[in-house]
Structures are given as structure tokens and as C-alpha cells.
Design an enzyme around this catalytic site. Structure first.
Site, PDB file in Angstrom:
ATOM      1  N   GLU A   1       4.973   2.723  -6.924  1.00  0.00           N
ATOM      2  CA  GLU A   1       4.961   4.106  -6.471  1.00  0.00           C
ATOM      3  C   GLU A   1       6.334   4.480  -5.947  1.00  0.00           C
ATOM      4  O   GLU A   1       7.231   3.643  -5.865  1.00  0.00           O
ATOM      5  CB  GLU A   1       3.887   4.322  -5.401  1.00  0.00           C
ATOM      6  CG  GLU A   1       2.468   4.143  -5.921  1.00  0.00           C
ATOM      7  CD  GLU A   1       1.417   4.476  -4.872  1.00  0.00           C
ATOM      8  OE1 GLU A   1       1.777   5.032  -3.827  1.00  0.00           O
ATOM      9  OE2 GLU A   1       0.238   4.169  -5.105  1.00  0.00           O
TER      10      GLU A   1
ATOM     11  N   HIS B   1       2.995  15.632   1.001  1.00  0.00           N
ATOM     12  CA  HIS B   1       2.887  14.970  -0.295  1.00  0.00           C
ATOM     13  C   HIS B   1       3.407  15.923  -1.361  1.00  0.00           C
ATOM     14  O   HIS B   1       3.010  17.089  -1.428  1.00  0.00           O
ATOM     15  CB  HIS B   1       1.435  14.583  -0.597  1.00  0.00           C
ATOM     16  CG  HIS B   1       1.329  13.551  -1.671  1.00  0.00           C
ATOM     17  ND1 HIS B   1       1.587  13.828  -2.997  1.00  0.00           N
ATOM     18  CD2 HIS B   1       0.995  12.235  -1.621  1.00  0.00           C
ATOM     19  CE1 HIS B   1       1.420  12.731  -3.713  1.00  0.00           C
ATOM     20  NE2 HIS B   1       1.072  11.747  -2.905  1.00  0.00           N
TER      21      HIS B   1
ATOM     22  N   ARG C   1       9.088  10.110  -0.908  1.00  0.00           N
ATOM     23  CA  ARG C   1       8.339  11.364  -0.887  1.00  0.00           C
ATOM     24  C   ARG C   1       9.115  12.531  -0.305  1.00  0.00           C
ATOM     25  O   ARG C   1       9.000  13.664  -0.776  1.00  0.00           O
ATOM     26  CB  ARG C   1       7.035  11.159  -0.109  1.00  0.00           C
ATOM     27  CG  ARG C   1       6.026  10.347  -0.873  1.00  0.00           C
ATOM     28  CD  ARG C   1       4.763  10.130  -0.085  1.00  0.00           C
ATOM     29  NE  ARG C   1       3.795   9.398  -0.893  1.00  0.00           N
ATOM     30  CZ  ARG C   1       2.633   8.963  -0.438  1.00  0.00           C
ATOM     31  NH1 ARG C   1       2.299   9.194   0.812  1.00  0.00           N
ATOM     32  NH2 ARG C   1       1.804   8.313  -1.222  1.00  0.00           N
TER      33      ARG C   1
ATOM     34  N   ARG D   1       7.192   8.002   5.625  1.00  0.00           N
ATOM     35  CA  ARG D   1       6.392   6.837   5.216  1.00  0.00           C
ATOM     36  C   ARG D   1       6.644   6.466   3.762  1.00  0.00           C
ATOM     37  O   ARG D   1       6.635   7.317   2.883  1.00  0.00           O
ATOM     38  CB  ARG D   1       4.904   7.133   5.414  1.00  0.00           C
ATOM     39  CG  ARG D   1       3.988   6.025   4.913  1.00  0.00           C
ATOM     40  CD  ARG D   1       2.542   6.347   5.190  1.00  0.00           C
ATOM     41  NE  ARG D   1       2.043   7.443   4.391  1.00  0.00           N
ATOM     42  CZ  ARG D   1       1.338   7.292   3.255  1.00  0.00           C
ATOM     43  NH1 ARG D   1       1.091   6.090   2.810  1.00  0.00           N
ATOM     44  NH2 ARG D   1       0.901   8.337   2.611  1.00  0.00           N
TER      45      ARG D   1
ATOM     46  N   HIS E   1       0.388  15.972   4.457  1.00  0.00           N
ATOM     47  CA  HIS E   1      -0.287  14.757   4.011  1.00  0.00           C
ATOM     48  C   HIS E   1      -0.418  13.706   5.100  1.00  0.00           C
ATOM     49  O   HIS E   1      -1.514  13.292   5.443  1.00  0.00           O
ATOM     50  CB  HIS E   1       0.473  14.178   2.822  1.00  0.00           C
ATOM     51  CG  HIS E   1      -0.149  12.948   2.226  1.00  0.00           C
ATOM     52  ND1 HIS E   1      -1.454  12.908   1.779  1.00  0.00           N
ATOM     53  CD2 HIS E   1       0.368  11.709   2.011  1.00  0.00           C
ATOM     54  CE1 HIS E   1      -1.716  11.695   1.302  1.00  0.00           C
ATOM     55  NE2 HIS E   1      -0.648  10.953   1.443  1.00  0.00           N
TER      56      HIS E   1
END
Length: 888
Positions: free
Chosen positions: A132, A252, A301, A397, A362
Site C-alpha cells: 500500500e 483518505h 496518504r 499514518r 479518515h
């Protein structure tokens, strides 16, 4: 019109029932359920109670699509996972916390599998690993393709059901209960008419763990479920706990766009879709991430979310697209069945169509400040999972680290509570008395009693009864509620001015709007809606305050008016507390550990080369031994609670003082800040009989309760400094220096070595890893001194190597190998002189073993560089220092 303050306590009816437990876990996601199961396993006789706002299977965990990040591939390493996490965190990750996560993570994941969680495997039965955003290796395990959270939740719920752990569902936790000493004593909660109990009640316990998830519902559009209203952070603020880094809310980048007026929980398009090869494009079909970051569509992100917002702004669009048409129908149905079904439900076929996406709220990287054992600044209160700020995530994160954080830190909290209960059991013997669980900044470290107690009615006259020795007491802080009709307005203001794009003007508008929403022309009745709205406004106010203060762009905090990262000014954390006057904010430079000590004491300790958190741990251990459940019973019995006094810390013998900041910290820490100190001398100064070292003023009970701990440390450290000073004076003028060894008391090494420095000495190595020290047993095991030296040099090139010899003939072989320091063990004065002539400056020499003050000067005059005196730390007599209470 007078604007009311943010409530420090929720308005609620008095509890109509009371339950007693040993550990209360608030929340039923991966963090809460893992912690409950682990606690029950460690303490089979303890009563562990889980309180959850909805049903046990609800919460944020079940919505997690992507997976859990862990180093399982032999080609991967914890160091690489650490590096990826630190990069994503943009300079604000706590490296120790991240290292804990990546090293303990694989075993924690295996424990989850052993508990029954089933993850996707390949044809050989090995776990399938994917990648990811922000990860440079395939290290994400997943279940059901894109239903990882649902599988994790299923396994944990089943395990809890089979364990017999008690669960209270449909229960909104309201406020923390405290005892007379300010320690955690339980919670109040409201059961929403669905469980065995109904209405407002209370659970009394010495340990409360917040695992309440996030606060995404503070925004209009979010991936969070309806229950994520920031209840844990708001409760912690009202309880006086420190919250940290609230401005870092991760948006997100790829949430299914359902139209400009869509609000509430929005469908998430997992980052794993891009991990499998999907790309972002604009309305013209142009890929725009390749020119933004080296990882392109797999960038962290915050980078992707900002790039999307910039593209939307440049093109005038309200969304972009995710192109995964090349997957084909089979891959969509097998790898991402949940996302495929959701897209079809909203009229989009991802097999043939582009998926419209836009950023939405998110994940909160900040939260209740917690240490590596999940302990907050309120004794007995822990935080785990998204509600906590452990330092793992920094300013942003890294994908799929969140479920892993819940697993790892749940286990660490359970272990901490278990250790505290074990200490209590050992100290209480057969009496089985109760106490408060340990906490960062806590004066106690024992768990509550394990005796199961049936439900009982709440006592009248206070929240749940009143106790002098550790039970909950009445809470007279001001209460308040926010009109539930303000909820949508809070969310609207936050989404318009405090979301991905922020600036001083927009944030100022939001702050003013939130301030006005505190006032309502009608009486607000206590109910779930008003409690949740109050929580949302509390969290929103703190978030906006921090976002206004941080004038830079970093991670998931993007200031349009300050578009650059500014390490010179903002490489640090914003800590917020709630007081009667409102929100109070302090800036903590990154790397400065939380210690619950006064700022000046922290600064003094840091300047002395000491870690304030390590000092706090020593104070907590001392308090745990001293106070236990009953506290200082003599002072309680003989001194009125409101009596104050002034006392002098006085030298009863001549010597060198060391540890004044530590003693000041003890007085402050054990009194919860009620004692005020004034130092009259400085560490390292020589003092004479009768000299006043420090003056302490405050409640008399606190003075006498803290006296022993403060003096124990001060007399011990001053004794070391005094003895060191005698040795230093004995060799004065010779060029030799006095230094210590590792012969220290557990937990006190840094302090004792600091005392040596105060006395004029110098420190030898702090730990076994600072330098290699080859001693006689290493020589025997290796087959010779030279062989041992070569083995260390080959294994740890560049590390300082010291060699201990006990014969003259061992010196030349060691010199031939390149030794820079030789320790001469138990040499006579004559042998030392020969050794100095033989070495002739080719290496530094230390004399150790058999040294006394009587021979110190003769040894120093041989020309050795150091005299190593283990007695400095392991057998120095304490310097006589006393606390004299001034008469009235």
C-alpha cells in the site's frame, strides 16, 4: 451574552446502579477486544469488563479494508518498515514507539491468527502479502480480499464470547471517576435501553482503558462510522489528561464520491486498490501523481490527498478518478469483492468505468498522549488504538499500521496492568486490598482487587460514593451540554474551514463559529444526542486551536498560508489540556519525552543529560512502594486536610549536593503539583552543616508524604557526589581522572552516574552496548586476548574496544591489535608504573581493583589516565540531609 466554557463534566443524572471491575475497556475494536482478551489471559481471576457504544461487532475495525502491515517476508526487515513509517510521519514519529511497533508486530499478528483470524493465503498456504501507499515492500496481509477488518472483528468477537468476558453493549461512556488522590476510580456511562442495565450507571475500577476509536464524525464527510464522535478524547480532556497532535487528521485520498451534498459515512476505496496497480487520473484521463512523488500513486496518504486537492482546484472539479479497469472482472470479484459490490450499489461498474473519488476525513494520528505502555497523564487511565497518540504515526499514518498498533499496544497495556496487579498482590498479601493502576505521572502502580462483586445500587450523596483511601469521590466541576441541533453545524464548519485545506482565515472563522455554538437559548436535556454533540464540539475546538497554532504544512496538516515544512520552529508537538478557564496549550520539542514533571524540572534534567520520563518512572516506583492503597495513613490521621506549611531541606553534614531537580520533581509529582519548591543551591556545590538546600511550601500532608522519597534520592545521590569529590581531591594535580563503573542500582544508573559528574568525576560506559570491554572470561572463552579482540572488531567494526588485563605480558599483544584503552586490573603501584612506561602513550590506561583513598594519589602519580572506582555508585554512604518543618 456570556459564552459558557467547554464543559469539564457532562450534565447527567446520578448513577442508578454500580458495577465493580478490575479493568474496564471502553471500545470493542481490535484494540479494545485484544486488550480484554489479553488481560483475561494474564489475570484469570480478574474481572475484565468491556463497554461498547453499539453492539460488540460494531466500530471502526470492521470497516478496515486494506489489511495489517507486518514484516513477514524474509526479504523484508523491521528496519525497512521503521524507515517507511518514519518517512510517512514527516519527522514527528517517536522512533522508539515505531521500533516497538515493527519489532513486536509480527508476533502480535501471529497471536491474532492463533486466536482464529483467517487471512488470505496463496496456493502453497503462505500468507498473501501486498503493498500500500508509503510501503516499499509487500508486507500487508489481508482477509476476504478487501474485508480484513470484518474478519479481524469476527475472530475477536468470537473469542470474547467464548472467554466469558462481561460485555455491556449500547453504552455511551460519559466521564472518568477519580479518587481523592486524583487516580482513576472508574467511569460513568449510559446504557441506551438495550442491555441488561438501563440509564446512567457507574463502573468502579482502578484501571480504565480508552479504546474508543476515532473522531471522524467531527466532519461532514468521513469514512468513520456514526459512533466515532470523539468520545474518548473528549472524556480524557474533561478528566485532565493531555491530548497531543490533534491537528494531524488524515484524509483518505480515495473515498467514493457520492455528490457534493453527500454527508456522513462515505464508502472507502482501499489504498490496496492502488497497491494492486490502479492509478489516479483527472477528468481528461491524465495521470498526475507521477510528477508529484517518486512512488507516484503509492505515495504516502498526505501526499496523495494534497495532490488530488491541487488537481481539483486547478481543473475546477469536485473529484478525480481511480482507474482500475485493467483489473478485469475476475480480479475485482476475488481481490476486492466488498469494494466491487459497493461501487455497483452506487451505479458504478469498476470493471468498465472510472471510479469517482475525493479525500474525506479518515484517521486521527493524534489523540490522548500515551507512553509505550499506553499510560496517559492521568494515573490509572490508559489509551489504545486510534484514540491514543503513542508517537507511532507522527504527522501522518502509514497505511495499515493502525490495526497493527492496536494489536501491539493492547498487549503492552495488558502487561502493564498485570504487573501492577502483581505488585499489589505481593504487597497486600492475603488482605487483597485494592489500589489504582499505574500511569505516566501516577503516584501509584497497583491494580484493583480481583474479588468479583455483584451489581449494587449507587451510594447516595455523590457520584458513586466517597472514599478517603482510593474509592471514587464526588465531582464538583462545572457541568454543561451542547444543543444536539448544533451537530450538523459543527460538522459543516469543520469540513469547510478545517479539513484538507486550512488557513488562518478559515480556521479563525471555524473557531468563532464553534465558540458561538457553546451558547444555546434553551435548556439542553441530558441524552445520547446532546452528550455526543458536546463531545464533538470539545474535540473540534481542540483540533482547531492546534491547527491555528501550527503555522506550517506537515503531513496531514496543510496550511495554505504556510505551505512549507518548518523544522526550525515546528519540529515538535502541541499538547492540550482542558481547564476551568478553557483549553491550555503547550509546545513540546520533538524527542522531549512526557514526564508529568514541572517544565523547569524537565529542562534542568534534560540539561543534566537525564531523561525526564526515566526520572518519572523512578518516582512512580518509589510511590508505589510507599503509598499503596491506603496512602500515608499517619499524615491523614494527624494533619487536617487544609493545613499548609513551609519546610526547609537542610544539610546535616558537609558534602557535595546532587539531585536537587530530582527531589523537586518528587515533591511536585507525589503532591500532584500542589507543593512549590525553591532551590537555594545548585547541584555540584559543596555545602556545610546547616545549609538550606531547598524550601518547600504547600499542604502539610503532601510535604510529609513526599519527604521520604525526595530525601532518599537526594541523600543517595549527594552521597555519591560527596564520595566522588573526595577521590577527585585525592588525585588533584596528577592528570588522572576518577571514573565510575556499571556497579549501579537497577533503574538508577543514569542518576547515579550524573551524581558522579556532580562530584567532579567522569563516566565510564553506560551500558554493555556503548563499548566492548573484553574481560578475563571473554579471553578464556575466545582462546586468548588477541583472539577476543579480533572477534569483537570483526563483529562490531568502529565500536570502541577496551581490554582488561591482569598481567604485564598481556599488554603488548593487545597493543599490537590496535587497542586504544587498556584496563589494568589489580596491578600494584609498581606494576602500574611499569605498564605506563611500556605503553608509552600508545593507549589510554585505567587502574581498577583494590583501590582505596589512601593509595589513590600514588596510583594517579604513576601516569595512568583513569582510576575506576566502583564504590562510587554501589557503596557510597548517603549524605545526611533532613526536612525541617517550620513552626507556626
Amino acid at each position: 451574552m456570556s459564552i459558557p466554557a467547554i464543559p469539564q463534566r457532562l450534565t447527567a443524572p446520578a448513577p442508578g446502579w454500580t458495577v465493580r471491575a478490575d479493568v474496564v475497556v471502553v471500545g470493542s475494536g481490535i484494540a479494545g477486544l485484544t486488550l480484554a482478551l489479553r488481560s483475561a489471559a494474564l489475570d484469570p481471576g480478574a474481572k475484565v469488563l468491556v463497554v461498547t457504544k453499539d453492539v460488540l461487532s460494531s466500530g471502526s475495525t470492521r470497516w478496515a479494508q486494506g489489511g495489517i502491515a507486518a514484516v513477514l517476508d524474509p526479504r523484508d526487515t523491521p528496519e525497512e518498515h521503521l524507515s517507511d513509517t518514519l518517512v510517512a510521519g514527516v519527522g514527528l514519529c517517536d522512533e522508539e514507539a515505531v521500533r516497538t511497533l515493527v519489532t513486536e508486530g509480527p508476533d502480535a499478528l501471529r497471536g491474532l491468527i492463533a486466536m482464529g483470524a483467517r487471512f488470505d493465503t496463496d496456493a502453497s498456504g503462505a500468507l498473501q502479502l501486498t503493498r500500500e501507499g508509503g510501503h516499499r515492500r509487500d508486507r500487508i496481509v489481508h482477509a476476504g480480499g478487501d474485508a480484513t477488518g470484518a474478519e479481524v472483528q469476527r475472530a475477536l468477537v468470537q473469542a470474547v464470547r467464548e472467554s466469558g468476558i462481561e460485555v455491556i453493549e449500547h453504552a455511551l461512556v460519559l466521564d472518568l471517576l477519580k479518587d481523592a488522590e486524583g487516580r482513576t476510580a472508574g467511569v460513568t456511562l449510559h446504557v441506551m435501553g438495550e442491555g441488561e442495565r438501563d440509564g446512567v450507571g457507574a463502573v468502579t475500577a482502578g484501571a480504565v482503558v480508552l479504546a474508543t476509536g476515532g473522531m471522524g464524525q467531527v466532519y461532514s464527510a468521513t469514512t468513520n462510522p456514526l459512533v466515532s464522535t470523539g468520545d474518548g478524547v473528549a472524556l480524557a480532556l474533561r478528566a485532565g489528561a493531555v491530548v497531543r497532535d490533534l491537528e494531524f487528521v488524515q484524509f483518505h485520498p480515495t473515498v467514493l464520491w457520492l455528490g457534493e451534498h453527500s454527508t456522513g459515512q462515505q464508502p472507502l476505496i482501499s489504498e490496496a486498490v492502488r497497491g494492486e496497480g490502479a492509478v489516479l487520473v483527472d477528468a481528461d484521463g491524465t495521470r498526475f501523481m507521477r510528477d508529484v512523488h517518486e512512488l507516484a500513486d503509492l505515495a504516502p496518504r498526505d501526499v496523495v490527498a494534497k495532490a488530488i486537492m491541487r488537481r481539483m482546484r486547478a481543473t475546477g472539479a469536485d473529484h478525480v478518478y481511480l482507474d482500475a479497469r485493467h483489473f478485469g472482472e475476475e480480479k475485482w470479484r476475488t481481490r476486492f469483492p466488498t469494494i466491487h459490490a459497493v461501487c455497483l450499489e452506487h451505479g458504478i461498474d469498476p470493471v468498465t468505468q472510472l471510479i469517482p473519488v475525493a479525500p474525506a476525513a479518515h484517521y486521527a494520528s493524534g489523540g490522548v498522549r500515551a507512553d509505550l505502555r499506553g499510560r496517559t497523564s492521568v494515573p490509572g487511565l490508559y489509551a489504545c488504538g486510534e484514540v491514543a497518540c503513542t508517537g507511532v504515526h507522527g504527522a501522518n499514518r502509514l497505511a495499515s499500521n493502525s490495526l497493527l498498533e492496536g494489536l501491539v499496544f493492547a498487549g503492552r497495556i495488558a502487561a502493564d496492568i498485570h504487573e501492577a496487579r502483581t505488585v499489589l498482590a505481593g504487597s497486600a498479601g492475603s488482605a487483597g486490598s485494592a489500589g489504582s493502576a499505574g500511569s505516566a505521572g501516577s503516584a501509584g502502580s497497583a491494580g484493583s482487587a480481583t474479588r468479583p462483586v455483584e451489581d449494587e445500587p449507587a451510594a447516595s450523596g455523590s457520584v458513586v460514593g466517597e472514599s478517603v483511601t482510593g474509592g471514587p469521590v464526588a465531582d464538583d466541576r462545572p457541568t454543561g451540554l451542547i444543543d444536539p441541533r448544533a451537530r450538523s453545524r459543527i460538522q459543516g464548519h469543520m469540513s469547510r474551514g478545517a479539513s484538507v485545506l486550512r488557513g488562518q482565515e478559515s480556521l479563525g472563522e471555524v473557531a468563532r463559529a464553534l465558540l458561538n455554538l457553546r451558547w444555546t437559548p434553551v435548556v439542553v436535556e441530558p441524552c445520547t444526542e446532546s452528550w455526543e454533540t458536546t463531545n464533538l464540539l470539545t474535540v473540534a475546538s481542540a483540533l482547531v486551536a492546534a491547527a491555528r497554532e501550527r503555522e506550517e504544512t506537515r503531513g496531514s496538516h496543510w496550511r495554505e498560508d504556510f505551505p512549507e515544512r518548518n523544522d526550525d520552529r515546528w519540529l515538535g508537538h502541541l499538547d492540550i489540556t482542558l481547564t476551568a478557564e478553557g483549553l491550555a496549550m503547550t509546545y513540546a520539542p520533538h524527542g522531549q519525552r512526557a514526564s508529568a514533571l514541572p517544565p523547569q524540572v524537565e529542562n534542568d534534567l534534560i540539561e543534566a543529560g537525564l531523561d525526564p520520563r526515566a526520572v518519572t518512572a523512578v518516582l512512580e516506583a518509589a510511590a508505589a512502594e510507599d503509598l499503596q492503597e491506603g496512602g500515608d495513613v499517619t499524615s491523614v490521621a494527624t494533619i487536617p486536610a487544609d493545613q499548609t506549611a513551609t519546610a526547609d531541606v537542610v544539610a546535616r553534614a558537609d558534602g557535595v549536593v546532587a539531585g536537587l531537580a530530582v527531589a523537586e520533581g518528587a515533591f511536585s509529582h507525589l503532591s500532584q503539583g500542589r507543593l512549590v519548591t525553591e532551590r537555594r543551591v545548585k547541584d555540584g556545590e559543596r555545602v556545610a552543616v546547616g545549609d538550606v538546600l531547598m524550601t518547600v511550601t504547600g499542604p502539610t500532608r503532601d510535604l510529609l508524604t513526599a519527604e521520604r522519597t525526595a530525601l532518599n534520592l537526594l541523600t543517595h545521590l549527594s552521597g555519591i557526589a560527596t564520595l566522588t569529590g573526595r577521590w577527585v581531591r585525592a588525585v588533584e594535580g596528577t592528570g588522572a581522572r576518577i571514573r565510575d563503573s556499571r556497579k549501579t542500582l537497577p533503574g538508577l544508573r543514569a542518576l547515579e552516574k550524573y551524581a558522579v559528574r556532580c562530584g567532579g568525576g567522569t563516566n565510564h560506559r553506560m551500558s554493555l552496548s556503548d563499548a566492548a570491554l573484553i574481560k578475563d572470561n571473554h579471553v578464556v572463552a575466545s582462546g586468548g586476548v588477541a583472539e577476543a579482540f579480533r572477534a569483537v572488531r570483526d563483529a562490531f567494526p568502529g565500536l570502541p574496544i577496551e581490554v582488561e588485563v591482569d598481567r604485564i605480558d598481556q599488554i603488548e599483544p593487545v597493543l599490537a591489535e590496535g587497542a586504544e584503552e587498556i584496563l589494568l586490573d589489580n596491578f600494584t603501584v609498581e606494576e602500574l608504573a611499569r605498564a605506563v612506561r611500556l605503553v608509552d602513550g600508545r593507549a589510554r590506561l585505567e587502574s581498577s581493583g583494590g583501590l582505596t583513598l589512601q593509595v589513590a594519589r600514588a596510583v594517579a602519580e604513576t601516569g595512568v589516565d583513569y582510576l575506576a572506582v566502583g564504590a562510587l555508585t554501589h557503596s557510597a554512604p548517603a549524605l545526611d540531609i533532613a526536612l525541617d518543618l517550620r513552626g507556626n
